[in-house]
Design a protein around this motif. Structure first.
Motif, PDB file in Angstrom:
ATOM      1  N   TRP A   1     140.368  45.918  62.150  1.00 24.81           N
ATOM      2  CA  TRP A   1     141.009  45.480  63.404  1.00 24.81           C
ATOM      3  C   TRP A   1     141.546  44.060  63.293  1.00 24.81           C
ATOM      4  CZ3 TRP A   1     142.696  48.374  67.192  1.00 24.81           C
ATOM      5  CH2 TRP A   1     143.011  47.817  68.429  1.00 24.81           C
TER       6      TRP A   1
ATOM      7  N   LEU B   1     143.237  52.619  70.173  1.00 23.54           N
ATOM      8  CA  LEU B   1     144.110  51.865  71.074  1.00 23.54           C
ATOM      9  C   LEU B   1     145.576  51.959  70.653  1.00 23.54           C
ATOM     10  CD1 LEU B   1     143.331  49.976  73.575  1.00 23.54           C
ATOM     11  CD2 LEU B   1     143.896  48.075  72.070  1.00 23.54           C
ATOM     12  N   ASP B   2     145.837  52.412  69.424  1.00 19.58           N
ATOM     13  CA  ASP B   2     147.203  52.478  68.908  1.00 19.58           C
ATOM     14  C   ASP B   2     147.842  53.841  69.112  1.00 19.58           C
ATOM     15  OD1 ASP B   2     146.083  50.704  65.934  1.00 19.58           O
ATOM     16  OD2 ASP B   2     146.693  49.929  67.900  1.00 19.58           O
ATOM     17  N   PHE B   3     147.073  54.796  69.598  1.00 17.99           N
ATOM     18  CA  PHE B   3     147.612  56.145  69.698  1.00 17.99           C
ATOM     19  C   PHE B   3     148.780  56.172  70.672  1.00 17.99           C
ATOM     20  CE2 PHE B   3     147.583  60.561  69.083  1.00 17.99           C
ATOM     21  CZ  PHE B   3     147.884  61.153  70.295  1.00 17.99           C
ATOM     22  N   ARG B   4     149.902  56.749  70.248  1.00 16.47           N
ATOM     23  CA  ARG B   4     151.083  56.791  71.110  1.00 16.47           C
ATOM     24  C   ARG B   4     151.725  58.164  71.039  1.00 16.47           C
ATOM     25  NH1 ARG B   4     148.975  52.823  72.447  1.00 16.47           N
ATOM     26  NH2 ARG B   4     149.747  50.668  72.544  1.00 16.47           N
TER      27      ARG B   4
ATOM     28  N   LYS C   1     156.131  54.140  66.607  1.00 20.67           N
ATOM     29  CA  LYS C   1     155.237  54.973  65.818  1.00 20.67           C
ATOM     30  C   LYS C   1     154.664  56.027  66.733  1.00 20.67           C
ATOM     31  CE  LYS C   1     151.573  53.018  64.557  1.00 20.67           C
ATOM     32  NZ  LYS C   1     150.899  51.846  64.024  1.00 20.67           N
ATOM     33  N   TYR C   2     154.918  57.257  66.452  1.00 24.57           N
ATOM     34  CA  TYR C   2     154.344  58.320  67.244  1.00 24.57           C
ATOM     35  C   TYR C   2     153.432  59.169  66.377  1.00 24.57           C
ATOM     36  CZ  TYR C   2     157.754  57.188  70.826  1.00 24.57           C
ATOM     37  OH  TYR C   2     158.485  56.538  71.755  1.00 24.57           O
TER      38      TYR C   2
ATOM     39  N   GLU D   1     137.801  46.325  68.630  1.00 20.55           N
ATOM     40  CA  GLU D   1     138.696  47.165  69.409  1.00 20.55           C
ATOM     41  C   GLU D   1     137.930  47.574  70.673  1.00 20.55           C
ATOM     42  OE1 GLU D   1     138.773  51.148  68.237  1.00 20.55           O
ATOM     43  OE2 GLU D   1     140.690  51.651  69.180  1.00 20.55           O
TER      44      GLU D   1
ATOM     45  N   ARG E   1     153.316  45.777  71.328  1.00 22.49           N
ATOM     46  CA  ARG E   1     152.515  47.002  71.264  1.00 22.49           C
ATOM     47  C   ARG E   1     153.082  48.113  72.129  1.00 22.49           C
ATOM     48  NH1 ARG E   1     147.671  47.378  69.037  1.00 22.49           N
ATOM     49  NH2 ARG E   1     147.072  48.998  70.530  1.00 22.49           N
TER      50      ARG E   1
ATOM     51  N   TYR F   1     144.925  43.604  69.974  1.00 22.86           N
ATOM     52  CA  TYR F   1     144.324  42.938  71.141  1.00 22.86           C
ATOM     53  C   TYR F   1     142.834  42.777  70.892  1.00 22.86           C
ATOM     54  CZ  TYR F   1     142.205  42.928  75.898  1.00 22.86           C
ATOM     55  OH  TYR F   1     141.451  42.665  77.013  1.00 22.86           O
TER      56      TYR F   1
ATOM     57  N   ILE G   1     146.163  54.044  62.476  1.00 25.34           N
ATOM     58  CA  ILE G   1     146.153  54.343  63.908  1.00 25.34           C
ATOM     59  C   ILE G   1     144.717  54.342  64.411  1.00 25.34           C
ATOM     60  CG2 ILE G   1     146.755  56.021  65.692  1.00 25.34           C
ATOM     61  CD1 ILE G   1     149.118  56.818  64.085  1.00 25.34           C
ATOM     62  N   PHE G   2     144.385  53.273  65.144  1.00 20.05           N
ATOM     63  CA  PHE G   2     143.103  53.197  65.831  1.00 20.05           C
ATOM     64  C   PHE G   2     143.266  53.846  67.202  1.00 20.05           C
ATOM     65  CE2 PHE G   2     140.953  50.183  62.958  1.00 20.05           C
ATOM     66  CZ  PHE G   2     142.021  49.657  62.257  1.00 20.05           C
TER      67      PHE G   2
ATOM     68  N   THR H   1     152.222  48.798  67.017  1.00 25.05           N
ATOM     69  CA  THR H   1     150.806  48.622  67.334  1.00 25.05           C
ATOM     70  C   THR H   1     150.023  47.951  66.212  1.00 25.05           C
ATOM     71  OG1 THR H   1     150.379  50.873  66.564  1.00 25.05           O
ATOM     72  CG2 THR H   1     150.766  50.577  68.929  1.00 25.05           C
TER      73      THR H   1
END
Lengths: 188, 761
Positions: free
Chosen positions: A135, B230-233, A4-5, B374, A63, A73, B227-228, A69
């Motif tokens: 979360w 911590l999930d940003f990619r 996922k980007y 988070e 992840r 965590y 997308i939180f 993701t």
């Protein structure tokens, strides 16, 4: 395996398939830092071989190596259950398992629960507006799905057996959501 | 007074522009102002009408919100308000966070004032913007109305808005909003508030405000796609794990050697919270280890061998010393700060001393950690001299932009609101709770992104759970004493309230002397208490303090509601009726209604309870919302209490989304309940003992009470907030019920520290 980007021009998420090169199962890595190995994982019905440190928990393989993701965590020490995935249908804490320990087992993450939010628990969660921050919900939904998919309507006691922490305190809606999911599953 | 055309503008040109804007960016019209404004229309034909809303040709309405969704439901509630006045179907509404960049072509940069500010906090998103959003939605509708009138060549009064379209009064024609948006985007919105107020949807005709419409981002929270931070990619990004000095007053003596598996080690300098922060700028108190993935970075960070310089003073930063100092200050400390006159009555101590009976009760509350589920993180990419991009789970877009523009970061990119150089995108938060508007983790992430081994690449800097818990901005520990006197009938005739606590304000600006948060909910109590005096003595204890959900009300409602309950019981009075008697006057009316509602829901005094069960009650006001919780408890094991039911009443003035409001009261209550039962942060050698959830127990499913919430409205008053007010009254309600059941009055929180280990139930 989908990764996922974030599309920077559109400010939205874009799901693309990463180009994982083919690796030989079990071969020692030539990378040289700590011990790594090629591990074949069955995630959401798709087999993928990844080159990972033998100590890397499944949580972080999901992840960071596979770009999935959805699994979260929370503590890293196996007390909060935020990292819950299903292993052969049963909820487990993915921070507590090395990826190298689960090769070949059937792993299901939140991304694989349904292709389109059609699982009764997902539908119920939207109908009852269960999540607040969200979360905990990936792990929570999987833990509830495992209960709901068992067949009969879960008892209060079995719902009480869910130890996933929700800091926002959505427990009462989760409880209602489980029964709504059962009703959706029955077609009522 | 309505929509005016710009000079030199005629209808024929308008039609050409409107259709061109619908399909393409290039225009051949010579009017320069039109050409400049035409890029308000994006490829594909959707158009930004003002900084809030984009409407596509097929009527999809995308509304941007200026504050950040962290579970409180504002991605739904704020658009609901705007969409009500815009007059569109909820099913067509999409919602998103507004980054610090304006929609193309509308302005050169956004300062945030266009949105009523960019800070998420103080339970203020809805209540500070209710009127602003209504007017902005009405202004957008007015643009569409004007665009239709221009197209038809008729007066605006010959057509009107209906949901999603503008209709000729004679019903012979209409335009969908999607057909008008491109043209409407070229017009200038009205800023005449009197005019806008005159076209607002009457309350009796509302379809959105006051209704429980589904929240837009919820589907993404049930399938893992949300997308939180911590999930940003992004492809090719790096990850960094932060290690702070184990003592809050220690510094890094030398940057540790590069650990195995790492790409770089980055020393991190402290970014002050304010102009004269007790923690100075530039102190190196942490380092980050960069690697290709999060776990490798964390493991490498753990294996690094840092040398810290720990001053001798660190040893004195321990809980026993902090409490001893607080007790000394309670005895002899000099109060400071601005106390309102009504709470600073010099006659109060004499009224207490001269009364028939006196009560003196002291309560102690611990430091509390936020522990957002988070943990703290921030992703930054620095393109040297050109661009700083920040993607963060942040409650403050402005704070992030300020960090990037700061002299300390030295990026040389100019002003914080120049979005061509500094771009901030706020992502979803797995809890904000008052921690995520701070700048510390943002500044660390920028420093990592600047490192020569990293610069040009995106890097996500992450705090492990242990780092997050150990380096928080804690809710201040508080010692609170109430001295009250009663007359022969048991009525309170004098009240002196004296608190000792560290100051959020003064820690961040040592030149300040006043701290409003420290006395929140001690002052302006509507209870009839006779002459009142509130005193606050500042504790100089070293641990960093900050804004923990419900801030000062969190400590002070426990103090006030415990004391009133103790006095009531000692005087042989029913705790509900006793409070009631102190609210039976004009200024107490709203509190009284909330109190009565909750007590009635619980069947207080009307429902027979078994001997093993007792009720407890507490009421408090925070951020303009009044909340009363009544609880029913039993005790079946030592060092524990079972909370079976919570009945809550809340008056927030105006309810925008009833379902969301109830969820917030219930959720805030749970946060306060876990804290009241088990929450604490204890100090040893300048660091916290608690580092993770194993020692910071949280309520679980099996322990969750049944909850019933009634929302109340008071027309015509300023709106109250929803995110925080449910937190303060729960701990005192439970402590009050516990005292009623066991005879044991707990005055030190948490109620059951011995049970604060989290286990599977």
């Amino acid at each position: 395996m989908p990764s996922k980007y974030y599309d920077l021009t559109l400010n939205t998420a874009l799901v693309i398939v990463s180009a994982d090169h083919a690796l030989d199962e079990g071969a020692e890595s030539k990378w040289g830092w700590g011990r790594t190995m090629n591990v074949t994982l069955n995630v959401n019905g798709v087999s993928t071989t990844v080159d990972v440190d033998i100590e890397m928990p499944l949580l972080w393989v999901l992840r960071d190596k596979l770009g999935m993701t959805g699994t979260k965590y929370g503590c890293g020490i196996s007390v909060c259950h935020a990292c819950t995935v299903l292993l052969d249908g049963a909820p487990i804490k993915s921070c507590d398992l090395k990826a190298s320990e689960v090769k070949g087992r059937k792993i299901k993450t939140i991304e694989g629960l349904s292709p389109d939010r059609s699982h009764p628990v997902q539908q119920a969660w939207i109908e009852e507006q269960v999540p607040q921050c969200g979360w905990c919900q990936s792990g929570m939904i999987l833990a509830c799905a495992a209960l709901v998919d068992k067949g009969s309507a879960p008892s209060d006691a079995s719902i009480n057996g869910i130890n996933n922490v929700c800091v926002c305190g959505t427990y009462n809606r989760i409880r209602t959501g489980v029964q709504t999911a059962v009703a959706i599953k029955r077609g009522s | 007074m309505g929509q005016t055309l710009n000079p030199g503008y005629n209808r024929r040109d308008f039609i050409k522009v409107a259709s061109a804007a619908g399909g393409a960016l290039s225009l051949s019209i010579s009017l320069p102002w039109l050409a400049k404004r035409a890029d308000a229309a994006l490829p594909g034909g959707s158009a930004w009408i003002n900084v809030w809303v984009n409407i596509s040709p097929d009527d999809i309405v995308t509304i941007r919100i200026p504050t950040s969704e962290m579970g409180q439901g504002i991605l739904g509630a704020l658009p609901q308000i705007f969409a009500e006045e815009l007059m569109v179907e909820w099913a067509n509404v999409r919602a998103e966070h507004a980054p610090n960049r304006d929609p193309a072509g509308k302005a050169t940069s956004l300062t945030g004032t266009e949105y009523g500010g960019r800070l998420t906090g103080g339970s203020s998103s809805v209540r500070n913007r209710f009127t602003l959003l209504r007017r902005a939605g009405a202004a957008a509708r007015d643009l569409l109305h004007s665009a239709a009138a221009i197209e038809w060549g008729i007066d605006k009064s010959a057509c009107h808005a209906e949901v999603g379209r503008i209709v000729k009064n004679d019903g012979s024609a209409f335009f969908r909003y999607g057909e008008l948006a491109g043209a409407a985007a070229l017009l200038t919105p009205s800023t005449d508030n009197a005019f806008l107020d005159s076209i607002l949807v009457p309350a009796g005709q509302r379809r959105l405000i006051g209704f429980s419409h589904p929240r837009p981002e919820l589907p993404s929270k049930v399938d893992g796609s949300a997308i939180f931070g911590l999930d940003f990619r992004v492809p090719g990004m790096l990850f960094a794990a932060v290690v702070h000095c184990p003592s809050i007053v220690g510094t890094l003596a030398a940057t540790p050697a590069l650990p195995k598996g790492a790409i770089a080690v980055v020393p991190l300098t402290n970014y002050p919270r304010g102009a004269n922060d007790v923690n100075p700028q530039g102190v190196v108190n942490a380092f980050a280890v960069v690697a290709n993935d999060t776990w490798t970075a964390m493991r490498a960070a753990k294996s690094a061998k840092p040398k810290w310089t720990i001053p001798a003073a660190s040893a004195a930063i321990n809980s026993a010393q902090i409490t001893a100092d607080a007790n000394a200050l309670m005895a002899t400390g000099t109060p400071q700060g601005n106390i309102p006159a009504a709470d600073n009555d010099a006659a109060a101590p004499g009224s207490v001393a001269g009364s028939v009976r006196q009560y003196s009760k002291t309560y102690e509350l611990p430091y509390l950690a936020h522990m957002c589920f988070e943990p703290l993180n921030c992703t930054v990419r620095v393109t040297p001299g050109t661009l700083c991009e920040i993607w963060a789970p942040t409650q403050s877009v402005a704070a992030c932009a300020n960090v990037a523009a700061s002299a300390q970061m030295g990026l040389g990119l100019g002003a914080p609101n120049d979005h061509t150089k500094i771009r901030v995108t706020n992502l979803l938060m797995g809890g904000g709770l008052g921690r995520k508007f701070e700048s510390d983790f943002i500044a660390q992430a920028v420093q990592v992104a600047k490192h020569p081994a990293v610069i040009g690449k995106a890097v996500q800097t992450v705090w492990s759970r242990e780092e997050d818990t150990g380096n928080d901005q804690y809710r201040p520990m508080t010692l609170g004493r109430i001295d009250a006197g009663v007359d022969a009938n048991g009525k309170i005739v004098g009240w002196v309230s004296r608190n000792v606590s560290p100051s959020i304000t003064v820690q961040r600006n040592t030149l300040a002397t006043n701290d409003g948060q420290a006395i929140e909910s001690l002052i302006r109590l509507p209870y009839d208490l006779g002459p009142r005096k509130v005193e606050w003595v500042r504790h100089t204890a070293r641990p960093d303090v900050g804004f923990w959900r419900s801030v000062g009300a969190g400590m002070n409602v426990f103090i006030v509601e415990s004391a009133i309950d103790e006095i009531a019981r000692a005087e042989g009075k029913d705790p509900y009726l006793y409070r009631r008697s102190m609210l039976e006057h004009d200024e107490g009316a709203r509190w009284l209604r909330v109190l009565d509602t909750a007590a009635t829901m619980a069947g207080w005094g009307t429902r027979a309870l078994p001997a093993t069960r007792k009720l407890g009650i507490a009421i408090g006001e925070a951020f303009a919302t009044i909340v009363c919780h009544v609880v029913e408890v039993s005790v079946t094991a030592p060092n524990s209490v079972n909370v079976h039911n919570v009945w809550s009443a809340a008056d927030c003035g105006t309810v925008v989304n009833p379902d969301t409001c109830k969820a917030q009261i219930e959720g805030a209550m749970v946060y306060g309940l876990s804290a009241g039962l088990w929450g604490k942060v204890t100090w040893k050698n300048g660091g916290t003992v608690e580092k993770n959830y194993n020692k910071s127990r949280k309520l679980k499913m099996a322990e969750m009470p049944k909850v019933e919430v009634t929302m109340l409205e008071t027309p015509g008053v300023a709106l109250g907030g929803l995110g925080e007010p449910g937190t303060p009254p729960i701990a005192p309600a439970v402590a009050n019920a516990y005292a009623a059941l066991t005879g044991q009055r707990i005055r030190t929180l948490p109620m059951f520290p011995a049970q604060s280990v989290m286990l599977d139930l």
